[in-house]
Design a protein around this motif. Structure first.
Motif, PDB file in Angstrom:
ATOM      1  N   ALA A   1       0.828  -1.202   0.000  1.00 45.89           N
ATOM      2  CA  ALA A   1       0.000   0.000   0.000  1.00 45.89           C
ATOM      3  C   ALA A   1       0.867   1.258   0.000  1.00 45.89           C
ATOM      4  O   ALA A   1       0.579   2.232  -0.713  1.00 45.89           O
ATOM      5  N   ALA A   2       1.949   1.245   0.780  1.00 48.25           N
ATOM      6  CA  ALA A   2       2.833   2.408   0.837  1.00 48.25           C
ATOM      7  C   ALA A   2       3.494   2.665  -0.509  1.00 48.25           C
ATOM      8  O   ALA A   2       3.649   3.815  -0.931  1.00 48.25           O
ATOM      9  N   ARG A   3       3.885   1.593  -1.210  1.00 50.17           N
ATOM     10  CA  ARG A   3       4.493   1.792  -2.532  1.00 50.17           C
ATOM     11  C   ARG A   3       3.488   2.401  -3.509  1.00 50.17           C
ATOM     12  O   ARG A   3       3.813   3.317  -4.273  1.00 50.17           O
TER      13      ARG A   3
ATOM     14  N   ALA B   1       1.648   9.753  -5.260  1.00 48.30           N
ATOM     15  CA  ALA B   1       2.063  11.081  -4.811  1.00 48.30           C
ATOM     16  C   ALA B   1       3.069  11.707  -5.767  1.00 48.30           C
ATOM     17  O   ALA B   1       3.128  12.938  -5.905  1.00 48.30           O
ATOM     18  N   GLN B   2       3.879  10.892  -6.412  1.00 48.89           N
ATOM     19  CA  GLN B   2       4.823  11.439  -7.390  1.00 48.89           C
ATOM     20  C   GLN B   2       4.083  12.034  -8.591  1.00 48.89           C
ATOM     21  O   GLN B   2       4.493  13.051  -9.143  1.00 48.89           O
ATOM     22  N   ALA B   3       3.001  11.369  -9.004  1.00 49.12           N
ATOM     23  CA  ALA B   3       2.263  11.820 -10.178  1.00 49.12           C
ATOM     24  C   ALA B   3       1.306  12.966  -9.868  1.00 49.12           C
ATOM     25  O   ALA B   3       1.014  13.790 -10.743  1.00 49.12           O
TER      26      ALA B   3
ATOM     27  N   LEU C   1       2.596   1.050  10.653  1.00 49.43           N
ATOM     28  CA  LEU C   1       3.613   0.653   9.686  1.00 49.43           C
ATOM     29  C   LEU C   1       3.494   1.488   8.414  1.00 49.43           C
ATOM     30  O   LEU C   1       4.504   1.959   7.861  1.00 49.43           O
ATOM     31  N   LEU C   2       2.264   1.676   7.944  1.00 55.25           N
ATOM     32  CA  LEU C   2       2.060   2.493   6.750  1.00 55.25           C
ATOM     33  C   LEU C   2       2.571   3.912   6.960  1.00 55.25           C
ATOM     34  O   LEU C   2       3.255   4.479   6.090  1.00 55.25           O
ATOM     35  N   ARG C   3       2.276   4.488   8.108  1.00 54.25           N
ATOM     36  CA  ARG C   3       2.697   5.863   8.362  1.00 54.25           C
ATOM     37  C   ARG C   3       4.220   5.973   8.408  1.00 54.25           C
ATOM     38  O   ARG C   3       4.792   6.935   7.878  1.00 54.25           O
ATOM     39  N   ARG C   4       4.865   5.015   9.006  1.00 53.32           N
ATOM     40  CA  ARG C   4       6.333   5.056   9.062  1.00 53.32           C
ATOM     41  C   ARG C   4       6.939   4.885   7.675  1.00 53.32           C
ATOM     42  O   ARG C   4       7.894   5.573   7.310  1.00 53.32           O
TER      43      ARG C   4
ATOM     44  N   ARG D   1      11.806  -0.211   3.343  1.00 53.10           N
ATOM     45  CA  ARG D   1      11.811   1.239   3.138  1.00 53.10           C
ATOM     46  C   ARG D   1      11.142   1.561   1.812  1.00 53.10           C
ATOM     47  O   ARG D   1      11.289   0.819   0.839  1.00 53.10           O
ATOM     48  N   ILE D   2      10.390   2.657   1.777  1.00 57.19           N
ATOM     49  CA  ILE D   2       9.722   3.124   0.574  1.00 57.19           C
ATOM     50  C   ILE D   2      10.223   4.534   0.273  1.00 57.19           C
ATOM     51  O   ILE D   2      10.040   5.453   1.083  1.00 57.19           O
ATOM     52  N   LEU D   3      10.855   4.693  -0.877  1.00 50.86           N
ATOM     53  CA  LEU D   3      11.362   5.992  -1.306  1.00 50.86           C
ATOM     54  C   LEU D   3      10.864   6.274  -2.728  1.00 50.86           C
ATOM     55  O   LEU D   3      10.733   5.346  -3.534  1.00 50.86           O
ATOM     56  N   PRO D   4      10.601   7.515  -3.052  1.00 56.86           N
ATOM     57  CA  PRO D   4      10.671   8.673  -2.164  1.00 56.86           C
ATOM     58  C   PRO D   4       9.420   8.781  -1.309  1.00 56.86           C
ATOM     59  O   PRO D   4       8.340   8.353  -1.739  1.00 56.86           O
ATOM     60  N   PRO D   5       9.525   9.358  -0.121  1.00 51.98           N
ATOM     61  CA  PRO D   5       8.313   9.605   0.668  1.00 51.98           C
ATOM     62  C   PRO D   5       7.490  10.703   0.006  1.00 51.98           C
ATOM     63  O   PRO D   5       8.048  11.615  -0.614  1.00 51.98           O
TER      64      PRO D   5
END
Length: 307
Positions: A84-86, A92-94, A133-136, A156-160
């Motif tokens: 979900a975070a990915r 968010a990038q788009a 976990l999602l928020r972190r 880790r998910i980048l970029p935040p």
């Protein structure tokens, strides 16, 4: 009373296959002055009805250059927080700054939950584990975690997302109050009276203060409504639409789902605005999608006059 935002939710209409029709409808929403579109996230509600909330949000964000989208609510407890975070980071990038994520537990159709591979009895605990976990992960942290449902090793998910995606909590019970106070940027209500909205909002603010958190800034409500110059006709259209989806008689919803002219519906909503609902989404029933958009815009104007 702060200025409120008013949006519309009509997933069937806004996900039509013809991109020209979809663009025309979204342009009409924006031209009417509506502030956002809200989408749901039913997976297979009451026998198969559903849309994926994040895919629908992606489609709408890509189809219009400025309209914000609220996912209300995403069934996070049925998904893995890493995946979900990915998805959210990619969105968010788009479309930076145009997405608000509401999260909640499924439950009205227990079969929907079990068919997704989740024991309905655990859905609340799964959400309680997935949410932090999602928020972190959305903050760009490296996360190692061993829990009842999820295990992460230097994840880790980048970029935040920049700006951060607001995460608001859906639901009506004690658990929703606790989650909103501890981990939410606010609360999203549905099937809730104005009196109960005011009480729950106050309890969330008090609980957040007790935890030493900043005041959650986002409070909203989704409201089904029938909109027509003839209130009786509006009630008929609303009853048909709700009964088809929920498979319950409209009378069970009548005191929380108004029908009438735009002015009458605005008068029903005004106490919510007075109680701190800064974001209102209408799920309308009307003679056509175009009529629904125009009527919701009229409700917005009446609400601003009442304010």
């Amino acid at each position: 009373m702060a200025t409120i935002t008013v949006g519309i939710s009509d997933q069937d209409a806004f996900t039509v296959p013809d991109p020209r029709v979809r663009q025309r409808l979204l342009d009409r929403v924006a031209a009417a002055g509506l502030d956002h579109i809200t989408v749901g996230d039913p997976i297979a509600f009451h026998g198969g009805t559903g849309f994926d909330g994040l895919i629908t949000a992606s489609l709408l964000l890509a189809s219009h250059e400025s309209l914000p989208v609220v996912v209300g609510v995403y069934l996070l407890g049925l998904r893995h927080p890493m995946l979900a975070a990915r998805q959210l980071s990619t969105l968010a990038q788009a479309a930076p700054g145009r997405l608000t994520l509401g999260v909640g537990v499924a439950g009205e159709d227990r079969r929907e939950v079990s068919n997704a591979g989740v024991d309905p009895a655990t859905r609340g605990r799964r959400l309680d584990e997935a949410l932090p976990l999602l928020r972190r992960l959305l903050a760009g942290e490296e996360v190692s975690y061993q829990g009842e449902f999820f295990q992460l090793d230097q994840a880790r998910i980048l970029p935040p997302p920049q700006p951060a995606i607001p995460v608001v909590i859906g639901g009506r019970g004690e658990a929703a109050i606790r989650r909103a106070a501890a981990l939410g940027d606010g609360w999203l209500a549905m099937f809730c009276s104005a009196r109960r909205f005011a009480q729950t909002r106050s309890r969330i603010l008090e609980a957040a203060a007790d935890l030493g958190r900043e005041t959650p800034p986002w409070f909203g409500v989704n409201v089904w409504c029938g909109l027509d110059a003839d209130p009786g006709r509006g009630r008929e259209m609303l009853a048909e639409k709700m009964e088809r989806l929920y498979r319950l008689p409209y009378e069970k919803f009548r005191h929380l789902a108004p029908a009438g002219t735009p002015k009458q519906v605005a008068e029903f909503l005004h106490p919510f605005a007075e109680s701190g609902a800064g974001h209102i989404t209408l799920i309308p029933a009307g003679e056509s999608v175009e009529a629904e958009i125009d009527a919701v815009a009229e409700v917005r104007e009446h609400l601003r006059v009442l304010a």
